[in-house]
Structure formats: structure tokens, C-alpha cells
Design a protein around this motif. Structure first.
Motif, PDB file in Angstrom:
ATOM      1  N   UNK A 115      -7.480   1.439  -2.685  1.00 22.10           N
ATOM      2  CA  UNK A 115      -6.431   0.262  -2.775  1.00 22.10           C
ATOM      3  C   UNK A 115      -6.246   0.276  -1.114  1.00 22.10           C
ATOM      4  N   UNK A 116      -5.871   1.167  -0.396  1.00 16.95           N
ATOM      5  CA  UNK A 116      -5.531   1.205   1.059  1.00 16.95           C
ATOM      6  C   UNK A 116      -6.560   0.517   1.661  1.00 16.95           C
ATOM      7  N   UNK A 117      -7.766   1.178   1.731  1.00 20.24           N
ATOM      8  CA  UNK A 117      -8.615   0.559   2.550  1.00 20.24           C
ATOM      9  C   UNK A 117      -9.181  -1.080   2.141  1.00 20.24           C
ATOM     10  N   UNK A 118      -8.892  -1.356   1.160  1.00 17.03           N
ATOM     11  CA  UNK A 118      -9.246  -2.744   0.864  1.00 17.03           C
ATOM     12  C   UNK A 118      -7.983  -3.775   1.564  1.00 17.03           C
ATOM     13  N   UNK A 119      -6.872  -3.210   1.398  1.00 16.70           N
ATOM     14  CA  UNK A 119      -5.791  -3.818   1.983  1.00 16.70           C
ATOM     15  C   UNK A 119      -5.630  -3.907   3.486  1.00 16.70           C
ATOM     16  N   UNK A 120      -6.133  -2.696   4.276  1.00 14.60           N
ATOM     17  CA  UNK A 120      -6.620  -2.719   5.507  1.00 14.60           C
ATOM     18  C   UNK A 120      -7.503  -3.851   5.900  1.00 14.60           C
ATOM     19  N   UNK A 121      -8.738  -3.984   5.166  1.00  9.51           N
ATOM     20  CA  UNK A 121      -9.595  -5.014   5.441  1.00  9.51           C
ATOM     21  C   UNK A 121      -9.218  -6.375   5.741  1.00  9.51           C
ATOM     22  N   UNK A 122      -7.901  -6.520   4.778  1.00  7.14           N
ATOM     23  CA  UNK A 122      -7.327  -7.976   5.030  1.00  7.14           C
ATOM     24  C   UNK A 122      -6.616  -8.188   6.143  1.00  7.14           C
ATOM     25  N   UNK A 123      -6.005  -7.010   6.887  1.00 11.50           N
ATOM     26  CA  UNK A 123      -5.343  -6.925   8.138  1.00 11.50           C
ATOM     27  C   UNK A 123      -6.248  -6.929   9.438  1.00 11.50           C
ATOM     28  N   UNK A 134     -10.747  -5.170  -7.001  1.00 12.18           N
ATOM     29  CA  UNK A 134     -10.554  -3.741  -7.041  1.00 12.18           C
ATOM     30  C   UNK A 134      -9.191  -3.521  -6.923  1.00 12.18           C
ATOM     31  N   UNK A 135      -8.417  -4.353  -6.195  1.00 16.46           N
ATOM     32  CA  UNK A 135      -6.927  -4.163  -6.054  1.00 16.46           C
ATOM     33  C   UNK A 135      -6.127  -4.386  -7.330  1.00 16.46           C
ATOM     34  N   UNK A 136      -6.578  -5.294  -8.195  1.00 17.06           N
ATOM     35  CA  UNK A 136      -5.967  -5.772  -9.257  1.00 17.06           C
ATOM     36  C   UNK A 136      -6.393  -4.640 -10.546  1.00 17.06           C
ATOM     37  N   UNK A 137      -7.630  -4.160 -10.468  1.00 13.82           N
ATOM     38  CA  UNK A 137      -8.237  -3.146 -11.522  1.00 13.82           C
ATOM     39  C   UNK A 137      -7.479  -1.932 -11.092  1.00 13.82           C
ATOM     40  N   UNK A 138      -7.265  -1.436  -9.873  1.00 12.59           N
ATOM     41  CA  UNK A 138      -6.691  -0.072  -9.519  1.00 12.59           C
ATOM     42  C   UNK A 138      -5.410  -0.108  -9.984  1.00 12.59           C
ATOM     43  N   UNK A 148      -6.048   9.357  -7.205  1.00 12.41           N
ATOM     44  CA  UNK A 148      -5.861   9.825  -5.785  1.00 12.41           C
ATOM     45  C   UNK A 148      -7.069   8.508  -5.153  1.00 12.41           C
ATOM     46  N   UNK A 149      -8.542   8.515  -5.480  1.00 12.05           N
ATOM     47  CA  UNK A 149      -9.450   8.005  -5.072  1.00 12.05           C
ATOM     48  C   UNK A 149      -9.028   6.330  -5.163  1.00 12.05           C
ATOM     49  N   UNK A 150      -8.401   5.980  -6.291  1.00 13.76           N
ATOM     50  CA  UNK A 150      -8.259   4.613  -6.350  1.00 13.76           C
ATOM     51  C   UNK A 150      -7.068   3.979  -5.358  1.00 13.76           C
ATOM     52  N   UNK A 180       0.785  -1.105   0.014  1.00 14.75           N
ATOM     53  CA  UNK A 180      -0.053   0.112  -0.005  1.00 14.75           C
ATOM     54  C   UNK A 180       0.979   1.143   0.103  1.00 14.75           C
ATOM     55  N   UNK A 181       1.851   1.299   0.846  1.00 19.94           N
ATOM     56  CA  UNK A 181       2.837   2.369   0.992  1.00 19.94           C
ATOM     57  C   UNK A 181       3.294   2.503  -0.583  1.00 19.94           C
ATOM     58  N   UNK A 182       4.152   1.643  -1.082  1.00 19.14           N
ATOM     59  CA  UNK A 182       4.671   1.815  -2.434  1.00 19.14           C
ATOM     60  C   UNK A 182       3.450   2.188  -3.283  1.00 19.14           C
ATOM     61  N   UNK A 183       2.518   1.647  -3.416  1.00 21.65           N
ATOM     62  CA  UNK A 183       1.622   1.964  -4.403  1.00 21.65           C
ATOM     63  C   UNK A 183       1.075   3.449  -4.241  1.00 21.65           C
TER      64      UNK A 183
END
Length: 462
Positions: A64-72, A248-252, A58-60, A22-25
Motif C-alpha cells: 500500500x505504501x509503495x504504491x501510494x509513494x509511486x503517485x508522489x 491493489x490499493x483497494x484490494x488491500x 504487514x506485507x499488504x 498511508x500513515x492511517x492505514x
């Protein structure tokens, strides 16, 4: 990772991995967006509405960050609500600005072919509706689409029970299923509305690589579209096998590469030159060397024309060559520059013998057609230069040199961009040789090829 997993935690290897991702993206998005905004005045970047695309990117990044946070943290009720609302705006805020490039792209190509007929007035309906494709209109369209999609989401969420459950515990189904169903339905609607323009893109000759960008992006987004439709229609196919959140992660990520990284790269001359030369190398390897054949057949006369003379100025002053250059500029989407430069020349030529009212009328015409923001044939000049001209004309501080600075700027743009591109094309050599051949056949006496280039050119094309 199955949807029953409440979360992997921050300290797990998977959690650390998605945080780094997420940080790199995010850093990559901000960096590329900054470059695009800095280079937004370049025509190649400007055609892609960089301000709108940077906002959607920026919204993407946020999605991306919200989705990855949901995994955590897992699908807690709070996280489920955040995912639901984030995905609700996914289509109108992130995808729609890019989808709107389809009709804009096709319309711009059609309007560009009408620019040489602009002197006849705005009789064609395309001139009257061109405002619908402006950046302001796109912002309003995305805003209205976002409000409508939010209204639909709230209506469905609080008035209907979605099969599969939305309890937020990850047991009975995806807790953001309502959002996915609405996205799928509107996706079908958008695809139906834009399919005509997607088909027309194939026939567009585009100098800014937008056709290839759109076609490649469309192909890359097909798996995401299919995944969204399956998740909405038959989510049981994914239970225990695939987590929709990866879609959505892949699409973004793919959208970032296609709509941000690619335009940023080709905004640099070295990469753009490589893209122009590389196909010719392939053609020379696997086919006939048409470019080389033309070069070999060029007469010494033509070779002399390219040495020691401002040949571009001669092109602009020679009707036959000017018309040929105009035709190239139409395909290069820059014919407004030629028309503007000739209009300024005409204004200067008429200035000494014209009345004050005629001078004002001529200046106002040039401003309304080429200089004003959103003008039909708006030329790409610096903001300060544009504002200064607008202020001078508005205050009637008009003189013979009112448009000199802007005309010189456009002259250099044409000479270093459009004309250089034309010189590298087979059409340029064919045009020169055709005119020289026609002129030579009309003379009975021979021409001394050792004469000065300028004199040779004037005699040959007289």
C-alpha cells in the motif's frame, strides 16, 4: 491520474492526502494486528491462523505504501522496479494465505465430523493428510509459491518483450505490466484449483462466521480480480481512464477490513452476542416467533431444571443428554473437549486398580491424542499447562491428578462457551423436553414438581 503523470510531488494536496492515507492505514494495520496476536488463543481467532494473516497484512501495508509513494514520485526507473517486484509477491505473500483458508475451512469441517469416531483409529484418509493444512504447511506453500512466481517473473522479464513497453517512462505502457500479467495468469490457476472448495463452503455449518467472511470477501474482491484480468489482457481500456495502481490499493484496504478488522471485532463477546441475537430479532419481526413459542410450551418441570443445579455436570453424567450435547459440539467444532474430558475421567477411574505400565499407556494415549502439539484432537489449553503435562508424562511422573488442571480448564470452557450456546438454541429445549416427555410417559405415578431440582432431575431421567 493518468500513467503519463511523472508524480504529483510531496507538497501537493494529492501528495499530502496519500501520505496521510498511508500513515492511517499503517497504524490501523499494526494496531489491529497487535490485538489479533494478543487474542490468538481464542478459538475464533485461532481458526484464522492469525500469525500468518498478520504477516500477510504487514506485507499488504508495505505494498500500500509503495504504491501510494509511486503517485508522489512518479514512475521513475527505480520506482518501477520496486513496484514490479512488490507486485510479484503480491499474490503469494498477501493473497495466497487467505485463499488457503478455503480448503482448510472445508477440510476442518469434514475432519470435525470424524472426531467422535477417532477411537476407531486413523482409518480415514483425512487423518493422514491433515498435516497439509497446518500453519507450517501453509508457510511452506506460500514460500514455494513466492519463489516460483519470482522465477517466472525474472524469466519473462529478461527473455520476453511485453507488448506495450516497460521502459519505466509511463509513455509506452505500465512499467509493471509483466508482474500484472503473471498475477493474472496465476490468479486464474488459483481460482481454478480452489473453485471446488469455494462451492463446498456453502454447505458448511460454521460457528466462527468464517463462511460469511469468506463469501463476503470473495464478492468484494471480484472487481479487483476483473480489473487485474483486464489490465493483463486489454490494458488499452485503462489508458487515460484508470490507473491500475488503485486496484491493489483497494484490494488491500478491503482485505484488511474483511480478514483483520472483522475477526478482531467478533473476538469480543459483546459483538459476538449481538451477531447471535440480531438474526433472532429480525426473525421475530418478519416471521414466526419460534423461539418464544418453544419457551411458552416449556413445562414447569424444565424451567425448574435451570435453577440452583449444576445442570452441565448432570448432562455430562447422563448418557442420553451427553450424546445430544456431543452432537451440538460437532456443529460447534468443539467436540474434542467433550471427548478429552471423558477420557480423563476414564483414566482417573481406572487409575487405582491399574498397573504402572497401564497408567503410563493411558497417559501417553491422552497426550498423543489431545495434548501434544498438532495432536489429532488437540484441545485449546495454555502453553505452560501443555508443556508441563508433556514433561511430566515424558519423565513418567504420572499420578491420578496428572490431567486435573487441564480437565478443569476444559470443563469451564465447555460450560461457559459450548453449553451456554446450546442452551440458547431450540435444539437444547427440544432435547430436554423430548427426554422428559419420554421418561414421564414411562411412569405411572405423578411427579411432584415442588420437589428439589436435583431430586426431580434424577427421578425424571432415571
Amino acid at each position: 491520474m493518468s500513467i503519463e503523470d511523472p508524480g504529483v510531488g510531496v507538497n501537493s494536496s494529492f501528495g499530502i492526502g496519500v501520505i496521510i492515507m498511508s500513515v492511517v492505514f499503517g497504524v490501523a494495520n499494526i494496531s489491529v494486528g497487535a490485538v489479533l496476536l494478543k487474542r490468538r488463543k481464542i478459538k475464533l481467532v485461532e481458526m484464522r491462523s492469525p500469525v500468518i494473516l498478520c504477516c500477510s497484512t504487514l506485507y499488504g501495508t508495505f505494498l500500500f505504501c509503495v504504491t501510494t509513494a509511486s503517485f508522489i514520485y512518479g514512475k521513475t526507473p527505480t520506482m518501477c522496479n520496486l513496484l514490479s517486484y512488490t507486485y510479484t509477491f503480491y499474490l503469494p505473500v498477501w493473497a495466497l494465505p487467505y485463499l488457503l483458508q478455503l480448503p482448510t475451512f472445508v477440510f476442518t469441517d469434514q475432519l470435525n465430523k470424524l472426531k467422535v469416531l477417532r477411537s476407531q483409529g486413523d482409518t480415514n484418509w483425512r487423518w493422514r493428510v491433515r498435516g497439509l493444512f497446518s500453519m507450517k504447511s501453509k508457510i511452506w506453500i506460500c514460500f514455494v509459491a513466492a519463489v516460483l512466481q519470482l522465477a517466472i517473473f525474472l524469466a519473462v522479464k529478461y527473455s520476453t518483450t511485453i507488448p506495450g513497453g516497460e521502459l519505466g517512462d509511463g509513455v509506452e505502457g505500465d512499467c509493471f505490466r509483466t508482474s500484472v500479467i503473471i498475477i493474472a495468469a496465476l490468479l486464474i490457476f488459483y481460482i481454478g484449483c480452489l473453485s471446488f472448495f469455494a462451492f463446498r463452503i456453502v454447505f458448511v455449518k460454521d460457528p466462527y462466521y468464517m463462511k460469511y467472511e469468506i463469501c463476503v470477501s470473495t464478492i468484494l474482491f471480484i472487481p479487483s480480480i476483473v480489473s487485474t484480468l483486464i489490465s493483463a489482457i486489454a490494458p488499452q481500456l485503462y489508458i487515460g481512464k484508470y490507473d491500475y495502481r488503485w486496484t491493489p490499493i483497494g484490494a488491500t484496504a478491503m482485505g484488511f477490513i474483511c480478514t483483520s478488522v472483522f475477526p478482531m471485532l467478533i473476538s469480543f463477546d459483546r459483538i459476538r452476542n449481538f451477531l447471535e441475537i440480531y438474526p433472532k430479532h429480525l426473525k421475530s419481526l418478519f416471521g414466526k416467533k419460534e423461539e418464544d413459542q418453544i419457551e411458552l410450551d416449556m413445562s414447569p418441570l424444565l424451567k425448574e431444571l435451570n435453577e440452583g443445579v449444576d445442570i452441565f455436570h448432570l448432562f455430562l453424567e447422563t448418557p442420553a443428554l451427553l450424546n445430544a450435547f456431543k452432537q451440538f459440539c460437532i456443529s460447534n467444532w468443539s467436540v474434542e473437549n467433550v471427548i478429552f474430558y471423558k477420557e480423563v475421567q476414564n483414566f482417573k477411574n481406572k487409575y487405582p486398580g491399574s498397573l504402572d505400565d497401564q497408567r503410563v499407556e493411558g497417559a501417553v494415549h491422552i497426550v498423543s491424542e489431545f495434548i501434544a502439539f498438532g495432536a489429532p484432537l488437540e484441545v485449546n489449553i495454555e502453553y505452560k499447562m501443555r508443556v508441563e503435562i508433556l514433561r511430566n508424562v515424558k519423565e513418567r511422573r504420572i499420578n491420578e491428578s496428572t490431567f486435573d488442571v487441564s480437565a478443569k480448564h476444559i470443563y469451564q470452557v465447555m460450560k461457559t462457551d459450548s453449553f451456554e450456546k446450546w442452551q440458547k438454541s431450540p435444539e437444547y429445549r427440544a432435547t430436554i423436553e423430548s427426554i422428559l416427555r419420554n421418561r414421564k410417559s414411562s411412569h405411572t405415578s405423578s411427579i411432584d414438581e415442588k420437589k428439589s431440582t436435583e431430586k426431580l432431575f434424577s427421578i425424571t431421567l432415571a
